[in-house]
Design a protein around this motif. Structure first.
Motif, PDB file in Angstrom:
ATOM      1  N   ASN A 567       0.862  -1.172   0.000  1.00  0.00           N
ATOM      2  CA  ASN A 567       0.000   0.000   0.000  1.00  0.00           C
ATOM      3  C   ASN A 567       0.903   1.228   0.000  1.00  0.00           C
ATOM      4  O   ASN A 567       1.847   1.309   0.797  1.00  0.00           O
ATOM      5  N   VAL A 568       0.623   2.184  -0.872  1.00  0.00           N
ATOM      6  CA  VAL A 568       1.458   3.383  -0.989  1.00  0.00           C
ATOM      7  C   VAL A 568       0.753   4.553  -0.307  1.00  0.00           C
ATOM      8  O   VAL A 568      -0.424   4.832  -0.578  1.00  0.00           O
ATOM      9  N   ASP A 569       1.494   5.230   0.596  1.00  0.00           N
ATOM     10  CA  ASP A 569       0.916   6.352   1.352  1.00  0.00           C
ATOM     11  C   ASP A 569      -0.412   5.959   1.989  1.00  0.00           C
ATOM     12  O   ASP A 569      -1.445   6.621   1.818  1.00  0.00           O
ATOM     13  N   LEU A 570      -0.372   4.869   2.732  1.00  0.00           N
ATOM     14  CA  LEU A 570      -1.584   4.319   3.331  1.00  0.00           C
ATOM     15  C   LEU A 570      -2.141   5.270   4.377  1.00  0.00           C
ATOM     16  O   LEU A 570      -1.445   5.707   5.294  1.00  0.00           O
ATOM     17  N   ASP A 571      -3.421   5.587   4.241  1.00  0.00           N
ATOM     18  CA  ASP A 571      -4.103   6.470   5.184  1.00  0.00           C
ATOM     19  C   ASP A 571      -5.138   5.665   5.949  1.00  0.00           C
ATOM     20  O   ASP A 571      -6.039   5.068   5.354  1.00  0.00           O
ATOM     21  N   VAL A 572      -5.006   5.639   7.283  1.00  0.00           N
ATOM     22  CA  VAL A 572      -5.965   4.940   8.133  1.00  0.00           C
ATOM     23  C   VAL A 572      -6.499   5.931   9.153  1.00  0.00           C
ATOM     24  O   VAL A 572      -5.756   6.402  10.016  1.00  0.00           O
ATOM     25  N   GLU A 573      -7.772   6.266   9.009  1.00  0.00           N
ATOM     26  CA  GLU A 573      -8.441   7.197   9.911  1.00  0.00           C
ATOM     27  C   GLU A 573      -7.645   8.487  10.071  1.00  0.00           C
ATOM     28  O   GLU A 573      -7.454   8.995  11.183  1.00  0.00           O
ATOM     29  N   GLY A 574      -7.169   9.001   8.944  1.00  0.00           N
ATOM     30  CA  GLY A 574      -6.490  10.290   8.941  1.00  0.00           C
ATOM     31  C   GLY A 574      -5.009  10.240   9.240  1.00  0.00           C
ATOM     32  O   GLY A 574      -4.327  11.262   9.182  1.00  0.00           O
ATOM     33  N   GLN A 575      -4.474   9.065   9.558  1.00  0.00           N
ATOM     34  CA  GLN A 575      -3.052   8.939   9.846  1.00  0.00           C
ATOM     35  C   GLN A 575      -2.344   8.283   8.679  1.00  0.00           C
ATOM     36  O   GLN A 575      -2.763   7.216   8.207  1.00  0.00           O
ATOM     37  N   ASN A 576      -1.277   8.895   8.188  1.00  0.00           N
ATOM     38  CA  ASN A 576      -0.519   8.362   7.053  1.00  0.00           C
ATOM     39  C   ASN A 576       0.586   7.444   7.566  1.00  0.00           C
ATOM     40  O   ASN A 576       1.435   7.851   8.348  1.00  0.00           O
ATOM     41  N   TYR A 577       0.543   6.185   7.112  1.00  0.00           N
ATOM     42  CA  TYR A 577       1.521   5.191   7.553  1.00  0.00           C
ATOM     43  C   TYR A 577       2.627   4.957   6.518  1.00  0.00           C
ATOM     44  O   TYR A 577       3.469   4.084   6.696  1.00  0.00           O
ATOM     45  N   GLY A 578       2.603   5.702   5.411  1.00  0.00           N
ATOM     46  CA  GLY A 578       3.614   5.511   4.376  1.00  0.00           C
ATOM     47  C   GLY A 578       3.343   4.253   3.568  1.00  0.00           C
ATOM     48  O   GLY A 578       2.203   3.850   3.358  1.00  0.00           O
ATOM     49  N   THR A 579       4.409   3.601   3.114  1.00  0.00           N
ATOM     50  CA  THR A 579       4.285   2.385   2.309  1.00  0.00           C
ATOM     51  C   THR A 579       4.382   1.157   3.208  1.00  0.00           C
ATOM     52  O   THR A 579       5.385   0.956   3.891  1.00  0.00           O
ATOM     53  N   LYS A 580       3.340   0.341   3.187  1.00  0.00           N
ATOM     54  CA  LYS A 580       3.262  -0.830   4.050  1.00  0.00           C
ATOM     55  C   LYS A 580       2.800  -2.046   3.246  1.00  0.00           C
ATOM     56  O   LYS A 580       2.178  -1.923   2.204  1.00  0.00           O
ATOM     57  N   GLU A 581       3.107  -3.228   3.784  1.00  0.00           N
ATOM     58  CA  GLU A 581       2.706  -4.459   3.116  1.00  0.00           C
ATOM     59  C   GLU A 581       1.193  -4.638   3.154  1.00  0.00           C
ATOM     60  O   GLU A 581       0.542  -4.332   4.156  1.00  0.00           O
ATOM     61  N   ILE A 582       0.634  -5.147   2.060  1.00  0.00           N
ATOM     62  CA  ILE A 582      -0.793  -5.467   2.012  1.00  0.00           C
ATOM     63  C   ILE A 582      -1.049  -6.699   2.875  1.00  0.00           C
ATOM     64  O   ILE A 582      -0.292  -7.674   2.833  1.00  0.00           O
ATOM     65  N   ALA A 583      -2.100  -6.651   3.637  1.00  0.00           N
ATOM     66  CA  ALA A 583      -2.434  -7.764   4.527  1.00  0.00           C
ATOM     67  C   ALA A 583      -2.619  -9.064   3.747  1.00  0.00           C
ATOM     68  O   ALA A 583      -3.090  -9.071   2.606  1.00  0.00           O
ATOM     69  N   TYR A 584      -2.224 -10.170   4.378  1.00  0.00           N
ATOM     70  CA  TYR A 584      -2.395 -11.532   3.844  1.00  0.00           C
ATOM     71  C   TYR A 584      -1.682 -11.730   2.500  1.00  0.00           C
ATOM     72  O   TYR A 584      -2.168 -12.458   1.640  1.00  0.00           O
ATOM     73  N   SER A 585      -0.535 -11.099   2.348  1.00  0.00           N
ATOM     74  CA  SER A 585       0.200 -11.185   1.085  1.00  0.00           C
ATOM     75  C   SER A 585       1.656 -11.561   1.359  1.00  0.00           C
ATOM     76  O   SER A 585       2.541 -10.693   1.398  1.00  0.00           O
ATOM     77  N   PRO A 586       1.934 -12.854   1.535  1.00  0.00           N
ATOM     78  CA  PRO A 586       3.322 -13.273   1.775  1.00  0.00           C
ATOM     79  C   PRO A 586       4.189 -12.988   0.554  1.00  0.00           C
ATOM     80  O   PRO A 586       3.743 -13.126  -0.591  1.00  0.00           O
ATOM     81  N   SER A 587       5.427 -12.594   0.791  1.00  0.00           N
ATOM     82  CA  SER A 587       6.330 -12.264  -0.310  1.00  0.00           C
ATOM     83  C   SER A 587       6.968 -13.507  -0.918  1.00  0.00           C
ATOM     84  O   SER A 587       7.555 -13.433  -2.005  1.00  0.00           O
ATOM     85  N   VAL A 588       6.876 -14.646  -0.232  1.00  0.00           N
ATOM     86  CA  VAL A 588       7.423 -15.900  -0.757  1.00  0.00           C
ATOM     87  C   VAL A 588       6.370 -16.998  -0.617  1.00  0.00           C
ATOM     88  O   VAL A 588       5.836 -17.223   0.471  1.00  0.00           O
ATOM     89  N   ILE A 589       6.060 -17.648  -1.730  1.00  0.00           N
ATOM     90  CA  ILE A 589       5.197 -18.837  -1.735  1.00  0.00           C
ATOM     91  C   ILE A 589       5.891 -19.865  -2.613  1.00  0.00           C
ATOM     92  O   ILE A 589       6.283 -19.560  -3.736  1.00  0.00           O
ATOM     93  N   ALA A 590       6.064 -21.067  -2.110  1.00  0.00           N
ATOM     94  CA  ALA A 590       6.755 -22.096  -2.890  1.00  0.00           C
ATOM     95  C   ALA A 590       6.089 -23.443  -2.680  1.00  0.00           C
ATOM     96  O   ALA A 590       5.546 -23.737  -1.610  1.00  0.00           O
ATOM     97  N   GLY A 591       6.115 -24.245  -3.714  1.00  0.00           N
ATOM     98  CA  GLY A 591       5.575 -25.595  -3.628  1.00  0.00           C
ATOM     99  C   GLY A 591       6.447 -26.561  -4.405  1.00  0.00           C
ATOM    100  O   GLY A 591       7.232 -26.162  -5.277  1.00  0.00           O
ATOM    101  N   ASN A 592       6.316 -27.837  -4.101  1.00  0.00           N
ATOM    102  CA  ASN A 592       7.096 -28.852  -4.828  1.00  0.00           C
ATOM    103  C   ASN A 592       6.393 -30.195  -4.694  1.00  0.00           C
ATOM    104  O   ASN A 592       5.802 -30.505  -3.654  1.00  0.00           O
ATOM    105  N   ILE A 593       6.425 -30.957  -5.761  1.00  0.00           N
ATOM    106  CA  ILE A 593       5.902 -32.318  -5.745  1.00  0.00           C
ATOM    107  C   ILE A 593       6.981 -33.239  -6.305  1.00  0.00           C
ATOM    108  O   ILE A 593       7.488 -33.013  -7.403  1.00  0.00           O
ATOM    109  N   ILE A 594       7.341 -34.223  -5.527  1.00  0.00           N
ATOM    110  CA  ILE A 594       8.299 -35.242  -5.972  1.00  0.00           C
ATOM    111  C   ILE A 594       7.525 -36.545  -6.144  1.00  0.00           C
ATOM    112  O   ILE A 594       6.940 -37.053  -5.191  1.00  0.00           O
ATOM    113  N   VAL A 595       7.499 -37.053  -7.353  1.00  0.00           N
ATOM    114  CA  VAL A 595       6.744 -38.263  -7.655  1.00  0.00           C
ATOM    115  C   VAL A 595       7.711 -39.389  -8.003  1.00  0.00           C
ATOM    116  O   VAL A 595       8.535 -39.261  -8.910  1.00  0.00           O
TER     117      VAL A 595
END
Length: 692
Positions: A567-595
């Motif tokens: 979120n860029v220049d996030l405003d919450v109830e009139g307070q600016n928090y700057g740039t913050k991570e979006i909720a529920y958005s992990p920066s790393v997701i990985a999966g693997n299947i070995i058959v």
């Protein structure tokens, strides 16, 4: 060996037909919303044979867990009952879901409730997950992904199937399927009934689920007509409260739902703190192939949903329930039911033209939702003037959604093709309730998309695309007021590589949002996630998934996503928090299947999933951080093909979380206090499927 392998490597399908092993006429059902390897869109396919070894009772989101950029969760902790999915950090309300091209997302909440269609995976022929905006589709706009499912193809020969499974937490599934095969080479009747039950990992998070699927088919050389009726009933003990951090450490299976104190001061639990719902779907499809170049599909649909959830409310304010005070008594213990009785109906249509260079689809749809919301008090300690059957609120809402689109894929040169997609969508939503207020909003959205696909040689291809999406608020969003529609510009740049032993699909994406409705991490009084507009935000990431054939007996299927979600220049109830991570958005997701397949028809799969840390609100509050987790599952299947009685006997087993990891996949914030949904430790499911 491919019977067990997940079709997660997008380009792995390039040496197959675009819709693997499906009848040409059946493909018309979903061709208006699906893409192929020539479309500059990031996507993954999952076929029936890939799902079968793990289809032991867990929901469709859990079966999709190992696809790229996917994160799943379960309220009950074991993948049965209420489950959820996020793609690229976007929640289920942003994932557009269609069944045979018919919208499935709830029109008001925009969510998908898989608990209403238990064991639907047993009637799915294939599914395609398009990440990002994807191609134009019917229903609510895709803001994180679109998922389209094709139900069972018709069978040419009569067959039957009995499938049973049992596992931890007294979980079991019983499924019976049949098909008459083509009678007189033209008619088929097929069906399925299922019964699923589980106590759940979380205390009292039980589920009692039943479903059915019935299909009648008429086919000749140029015509396919399908009439379908499917649906289910669910009774699920509520487990959406989660638990606080202190309780997590002392009793991670605790469930506060239904807890109250009796007149003698003893803590008790109400035994029917349940969610109850029945949903029935009816679809009629007519697909026609006029020539080698022209084909069409016309569909009509109707969905009926009705149900309620029941709560014990302690010391409830009588005035809130239309009850007069009894002398000086103004509060009472009571049991309430909040009902939803809705109808959803409409039509979808498409016409397709295809020659050597040009592929054009013209289509659209019109749908209407009508929903009654009302509440009843079925018991009260002080009933006052109430009568049996009284409603303490009555709300009504309607939503109409119409769209038309035109898609074209043109082969400019032998190597270069152009994709264009234009959609116009009109939405009108009306509601009257104390939650939403009086709403009468109309939206007109224009969603253009375009891209290029360049085939460097027989093994390598590059693509680039741009897509615009607009999306209306949902019912819960209106509760907060001053809500705005969302806008998204999605850019995708990808490379696909395909050889006999190695397939790779990789892409960069940038999703720039205006007024994105982001999850705040908090819930309303009935468990719905609360969202608010973020004026400017983005998701920037890199995805890669591959299929690597080590030998005839060993195959790897790794995938990973690296992203920055801000979120860029996030405003919450009139307070600016700057740039913050979006909720529920992990920066790393990985999966693997070995058959590993030591012998024919015997497969051992190790399934691995890593999800990086994420926040449950948008200001990166330390208490709101969910820790990363790495989970391993083991899947074993062995198929026997007898010479008589049965065509196939499949024995399968699934051990989830084999390392007994104590992890949390989801949660929410109540002011500054975190609440969590713990997932089960090591647990198992085992099944036996007989085909004849």
């Amino acid at each position: 060996m491919t019977g067990l392998l997940f079709s997660m490597g997008v380009f792995a399908q390039q040496k197959q037909k675009d819709s693997t092993q499906l009848n040409q006429l059946d493909v018309v059902l979903v061709s208006a919303v699906r893409v192929t390897s020539k479309t500059p869109v990031s996507f993954s396919n999952l076929e029936k044979k890939d799902i079968a070894p793990r289809n032991l009772g867990q929901d469709i989101p859990v079966l999709m867990n190992y696809m790229p950029s996917v994160v799943t969760t379960s309220d009950a902790g074991n993948g049965m009952g209420y489950t959820g999915i996020r793609v690229r950090g976007s929640d289920a309300t942003r994932v557009n879901v269609t069944i045979n091209g018919i919208p499935y997302n709830d029109a008001e909440s925009q969510g998908t409730f898989w608990v209403n269609m238990p064991d639907f995976a047993s009637s799915v022929e294939s599914l395609q997950l398009q990440r990002g905006v994807g191609t134009s589709t019917n229903g609510s706009g895709a803001f994180g992904a679109s998922l389209n499912m094709l139900t069972d193809n018709f069978a040419s020969k009569a067959n039957g199937e009995i499938s049973n499974s049992y596992g931890s937490f007294n979980s079991h599934k019983h499924t019976v399927k049949f098909s008459t095969g083509l009678l007189n080479d033209h008619f088929e009747l097929a069906g399925r009934v299922s019964n699923l039950k589980s106590d759940g990992y979380v205390d009292r998070a039980s589920s009692d689920l039943k479903s059915y699927f019935l299909q009648g088919t008429y086919i000749n050389k140029t015509t396919l007509i399908k009439a379908l009726a499917f649906g289910g009933t669910e009774k699920t003990y509520q487990s959406w409260n989660g638990i606080d951090g202190e309780t997590l450490n002392s009793n991670r299976r605790f469930n506060s739902a239904g807890m109250f104190t009796d007149e003698e001061g003893n803590p008790r639990f109400y035994d029917n703190e349940t969610d109850n719902y029945q949903q029935d779907h009816y679809q009629l499809h007519w697909s026609e192939s006029f020539s080698d170049k022209w084909s069409s599909n016309l569909a009509f649909h109707y969905t009926k949903g009705k149900g309620f959830y029941e709560n014990y409310k302690e010391d409830a304010d009588m005035a809130d329930y239309g009850l007069n005070s009894v002398g000086s008594v103004t509060t009472t213990d009571l049991v309430r039911q909040k009902w939803l009785d809705n109808d959803f109906y409409g039509t979808t249509f498409s016409v397709k033209y295809r020659d050597e260079k040009l592929n054009v689809i013209l289509g659209g749809g019109w749908n209407k939702y009508e929903g009654d919301h009302f509440g009843k008090v079925i018991w009260a300690r002080y009933a006052s003037q109430s009568e049996l059957g009284d409603h303490y609120y009555d709300d009504f809402s309607t939503k109409t959604d119409g769209n038309i689109f035109a898609k074209a894929n043109y082969q400019l040169t032998e190597q270069l093709s152009f994709y264009g997609d234009l959609q116009y969508r009109n939405v009108r939503y009306k509601a009257n309730s104390w939650e939403t207020g009086l709403v009468d909003d109309t939206f007109n959205f224009f969603n253009p998309k375009a891209g290029l696909n360049f085939e460097i040689d027989q093994k390598n291809a590059l693509y680039f695309s741009y897509a615009r999406a607009n999306r209306e608020p949902n019912r819960t969003d209106y509760e907060g007021g001053n809500v705005k529609p969302e806008k998204l510009n999605d850019f995708e740049l990808g490379w696909r590589y395909n050889s006999d032993t190695f397939q790779l699909s990789s892409n960069f994406y940038y999703m720039g949002y205006k007024d994105q409705l982001i999850l705040t991490g908090t819930l309303d009084d009935v468990g719905n996630p609360i969202r608010s507009n973020s004026e400017k935000s983005y998701r920037l990431g890199f995805e890669a998934d591959a299929t690597i054939k080590i030998s005839d007996k060993v195959i790897l299927r790794p995938n990973f996503t690296l992203s920055s979600n801000k979120n860029v220049d996030l405003d919450v109830e009139g307070q600016n928090y700057g740039t913050k991570e979006i909720a529920y958005s992990p920066s790393v997701i990985a999966g693997n299947i070995i058959v590993v397949s030591p012998v024919e028809n015997f497969h051992i799969s190790l399934l691995q999933k890593y999800v990086g840390k994420q926040y449950m609100n948008n200001i990166e509050l330390a208490a709101a951080k969910l820790a990363d987790y790495f989970v391993n599952d083991l899947n074993v299947s062995f198929e026997i093909k007898p010479k008589s009685v049965f065509k196939s006997i499949m024995i399968s087993g699934l051990v989830n979380n084999i390392l007994d990891k104590k992890y949390i996949s989801n949660g929410y914030m109540w002011d500054v206090y975190p609440y969590y949904y713990p997932q089960a430790g090591i647990n198992f499911l085992a099944g036996l499927t007989l085909k004849f």
